[in-house]
Motif scaffolding. Structure first.
Motif, PDB file in Angstrom:
ATOM      1  N   ASN A  17      23.717 -22.635  17.991  1.00 38.25           N
ATOM      2  CA  ASN A  17      23.672 -23.547  16.843  1.00 38.25           C
ATOM      3  C   ASN A  17      22.909 -22.928  15.680  1.00 38.25           C
ATOM      4  O   ASN A  17      23.301 -23.048  14.525  1.00 38.25           O
ATOM      5  CB  ASN A  17      23.005 -24.872  17.232  1.00 38.25           C
ATOM      6  CG  ASN A  17      23.874 -25.694  18.161  1.00 38.25           C
ATOM      7  OD1 ASN A  17      25.059 -25.388  18.337  1.00 38.25           O
ATOM      8  ND2 ASN A  17      23.296 -26.714  18.777  1.00 38.25           N
ATOM      9  N   GLN A  18      21.820 -22.250  16.020  1.00 39.31           N
ATOM     10  CA  GLN A  18      21.011 -21.625  14.955  1.00 39.31           C
ATOM     11  C   GLN A  18      21.736 -20.440  14.312  1.00 39.31           C
ATOM     12  O   GLN A  18      21.455 -20.074  13.173  1.00 39.31           O
ATOM     13  CB  GLN A  18      19.676 -21.142  15.526  1.00 39.31           C
ATOM     14  CG  GLN A  18      18.745 -22.287  15.909  1.00 39.31           C
ATOM     15  CD  GLN A  18      17.556 -21.801  16.713  1.00 39.31           C
ATOM     16  OE1 GLN A  18      17.015 -20.727  16.465  1.00 39.31           O
ATOM     17  NE2 GLN A  18      17.149 -22.575  17.708  1.00 39.31           N
ATOM     18  N   VAL A  20      25.062 -20.166  13.749  1.00 37.43           N
ATOM     19  CA  VAL A  20      26.236 -20.528  12.947  1.00 37.43           C
ATOM     20  C   VAL A  20      25.918 -20.411  11.444  1.00 37.43           C
ATOM     21  O   VAL A  20      26.666 -19.797  10.669  1.00 37.43           O
ATOM     22  CB  VAL A  20      26.723 -21.953  13.315  1.00 37.43           C
ATOM     23  CG1 VAL A  20      27.786 -22.450  12.354  1.00 37.43           C
ATOM     24  CG2 VAL A  20      27.250 -21.960  14.739  1.00 37.43           C
ATOM     25  N   GLU A  21      24.791 -20.971  11.047  1.00 34.61           N
ATOM     26  CA  GLU A  21      24.434 -20.966   9.627  1.00 34.61           C
ATOM     27  C   GLU A  21      24.124 -19.538   9.137  1.00 34.61           C
ATOM     28  O   GLU A  21      24.525 -19.147   8.040  1.00 34.61           O
ATOM     29  CB  GLU A  21      23.221 -21.871   9.408  1.00 34.61           C
ATOM     30  CG  GLU A  21      23.082 -22.294   7.960  1.00 34.61           C
ATOM     31  CD  GLU A  21      21.803 -23.081   7.743  1.00 34.61           C
ATOM     32  OE1 GLU A  21      21.507 -23.959   8.565  1.00 34.61           O
ATOM     33  OE2 GLU A  21      21.121 -22.783   6.755  1.00 34.61           O
ATOM     34  N   ARG A  22      23.468 -18.771   9.978  1.00 31.44           N
ATOM     35  CA  ARG A  22      23.146 -17.387   9.585  1.00 31.44           C
ATOM     36  C   ARG A  22      24.419 -16.553   9.397  1.00 31.44           C
ATOM     37  O   ARG A  22      24.515 -15.723   8.489  1.00 31.44           O
ATOM     38  CB  ARG A  22      22.225 -16.751  10.631  1.00 31.44           C
ATOM     39  CG  ARG A  22      20.808 -17.326  10.609  1.00 31.44           C
ATOM     40  CD  ARG A  22      19.996 -16.864  11.784  1.00 31.44           C
ATOM     41  NE  ARG A  22      19.800 -15.422  11.801  1.00 31.44           N
ATOM     42  CZ  ARG A  22      19.280 -14.752  12.835  1.00 31.44           C
ATOM     43  NH1 ARG A  22      18.911 -15.398  13.931  1.00 31.44           N
ATOM     44  NH2 ARG A  22      19.137 -13.453  12.770  1.00 31.44           N
ATOM     45  N   GLN A  24      27.297 -17.787   8.471  1.00 28.87           N
ATOM     46  CA  GLN A  24      27.876 -18.290   7.238  1.00 28.87           C
ATOM     47  C   GLN A  24      27.247 -17.603   6.021  1.00 28.87           C
ATOM     48  O   GLN A  24      27.952 -17.155   5.115  1.00 28.87           O
ATOM     49  CB  GLN A  24      27.660 -19.821   7.182  1.00 28.87           C
ATOM     50  CG  GLN A  24      28.609 -20.560   6.304  1.00 28.87           C
ATOM     51  CD  GLN A  24      30.063 -20.173   6.562  1.00 28.87           C
ATOM     52  OE1 GLN A  24      30.507 -20.128   7.706  1.00 28.87           O
ATOM     53  NE2 GLN A  24      30.781 -19.855   5.493  1.00 28.87           N
ATOM     54  N   VAL A  25      25.931 -17.520   6.031  1.00 28.50           N
ATOM     55  CA  VAL A  25      25.210 -16.889   4.912  1.00 28.50           C
ATOM     56  C   VAL A  25      25.628 -15.422   4.782  1.00 28.50           C
ATOM     57  O   VAL A  25      25.893 -14.918   3.678  1.00 28.50           O
ATOM     58  CB  VAL A  25      23.666 -17.008   5.107  1.00 28.50           C
ATOM     59  CG1 VAL A  25      22.908 -16.162   4.093  1.00 28.50           C
ATOM     60  CG2 VAL A  25      23.230 -18.458   5.048  1.00 28.50           C
ATOM     61  N   GLU A  28      29.026 -15.201   3.183  1.00 33.29           N
ATOM     62  CA  GLU A  28      28.954 -15.460   1.733  1.00 33.29           C
ATOM     63  C   GLU A  28      28.494 -14.209   0.982  1.00 33.29           C
ATOM     64  O   GLU A  28      28.818 -14.006  -0.176  1.00 33.29           O
ATOM     65  CB  GLU A  28      28.010 -16.630   1.441  1.00 33.29           C
ATOM     66  CG  GLU A  28      28.685 -17.985   1.673  1.00 33.29           C
ATOM     67  CD  GLU A  28      27.695 -19.113   1.913  1.00 33.29           C
ATOM     68  OE1 GLU A  28      26.496 -18.937   1.582  1.00 33.29           O
ATOM     69  OE2 GLU A  28      28.108 -20.160   2.455  1.00 33.29           O
ATOM     70  N   GLU A 275      22.213  -8.618   9.642  1.00 35.52           N
ATOM     71  CA  GLU A 275      21.238  -8.956   8.578  1.00 35.52           C
ATOM     72  C   GLU A 275      20.415  -7.720   8.188  1.00 35.52           C
ATOM     73  O   GLU A 275      20.093  -7.534   7.012  1.00 35.52           O
ATOM     74  CB  GLU A 275      20.317 -10.084   9.053  1.00 35.52           C
ATOM     75  CG  GLU A 275      21.020 -11.426   9.104  1.00 35.52           C
ATOM     76  CD  GLU A 275      20.173 -12.548   9.712  1.00 35.52           C
ATOM     77  OE1 GLU A 275      20.596 -13.705   9.632  1.00 35.52           O
ATOM     78  OE2 GLU A 275      19.106 -12.268  10.293  1.00 35.52           O
TER      79      GLU A 275
END
Ligand SMILES: Nc1nc2c(c(=O)[nH]1)N[C@@H](CN(C=O)c1ccc(C(=O)N[C@@H](CCC(=O)O)C(=O)O)cc1)CN2
Length: 281
Positions: A17-18, A20-22, A24-25, A28, A275
């Motif tokens: 869950n944590q 998914v957002e990373r 996405q970023v 982008e 990252e």
């Protein structure tokens, strides 16, 4: 005795869950995290694990590049494949599924993975960093065991951890990670005499022997925390679950314990590696 079942699927889901957002970023910013998996040969269990890893990647938006080499592949051909992936800027992590067929020099192949892409923690350099306490990507099963302890807020400092097994990607690195968290660590192996007595000292017991139902209930100290890292044929762990759960205060089942978290840690390391490539530019 009432005990806590350490639910690996729940821990794995919270890690994913944590992520998914990373992911996405990253997208982008024009970066799609990518994990390359290499499977050599046709071992059905290995094929299943690699498939699970690829599928879990895709579920959270990580690209899965799946390379399947025939069982006749020579060491040099495998090294060339790894070298190409090292040089491919779109690949952030490389996983060589263990074991490879016996004629291949697996250690040499692991060592060929560049440290930046060693998201599976298999190189000696990565292991050295883990042992010294600043490794970015410890091997995934050891990392999973630490995540489970952390998720359930199980104290490690000052506890006696007994690890049964000393393999390069499991027993040795998990011993190092527990030591880094100030446990007193005993690492047992096939030449350990009085194994049952040594295991009885453990407040935390990590089973990583690769022998089904090997750890017996009467080896476990009352109230110990038991983590079963076994993945034997038929989804059988290294721990005699029914007998050990009568003694343990907390225990991981198989399936549904350490295994699913192992895969989540691989995904996390791949996102970390992607990252890193951005922060370097
Ligand atoms: N390069 C590597 N090779 C291997 C590793 C590794 O970490 N890196 N670990 C093991 C096996 N393994 C991953 O590769 C692994 C085994 C089992 C599971 C798992 O989630 N099992 C499930 C049940 C499986 C099923 O549903 O069929 C569970 O325990 O719930 C994950 C990873 C060897 N090689």
């Amino acid at each position: 005795m009432e005990n806590l079942i350490l639910d690996g699927r729940k821990v794995a889901q919270s890690i994913k869950n944590q992520l998914v957002e990373r992911v996405q970023v990253l997208k982008e910013k024009g970066v799609t995290p990518c994990l390359a998996t290499i499977l050599v040969g046709d071992d059905p269990s290995s094929a299943t694990y690699v498939k699970m890893k690829g599928n879990e990647c895709e579920k959270i938006g990580i690209k899965s590049l799946r390379i399947h080499l025939p069982k006749e592949t020579e060491t040099n051909q495998l090294l060339e494949t790894i070298q190409k992936l090292n040089e491919d800027n779109s690949v952030h992590g490389i996983l060589l599924q263990h074991p490879v067929p016996s004629h291949i020099d697996e250690r040499k192949a692991f060592e060929t993975i560049s440290i930046e892409k060693d998201v599976d923690g298999v190189t000696s350099y990565g292991y050295g960093q883990t042992a010294l306490g600043f490794g970015k990507y410890p091997s995934c099963t050891p990392a999973a065991i630490m995540s489970i302890l952390n998720y359930y807020q199980i104290p490690i400092e000052g506890k006696h951890a007994v690890v049964i097994g000393r393999s390069p990607i499991l027993g040795k690195p998990v011993s190092a990670l527990l030591l880094n968290e100030n446990a007193t660590v005993t690492t047992c192996h096939s030449r350990t005499t009085n194994l049952s007595e040594v295991v009885q000292l453990g407040d935390i017991v990590v089973a990583a022997v690769g022998k089904p139902n090997f750890i017996q209930g009467d080896w476990i100290k009352k109230g110990a925390v038991v983590l079963d890292a076994g993945y034997n044929k038929g989804n059988i762990g290294d721990v005699d679950y029914d007998a050990c759960s009568e003694k343990a205060s907390a225990i991981t089942p198989v399936p549904g314990g350490v295994g699913p978290v192992t895969i989540s840690m691989l995904l996390k390391h791949t996102v970390d590696a992607a990252e890193e490539t951005i922060s370097k530019h």
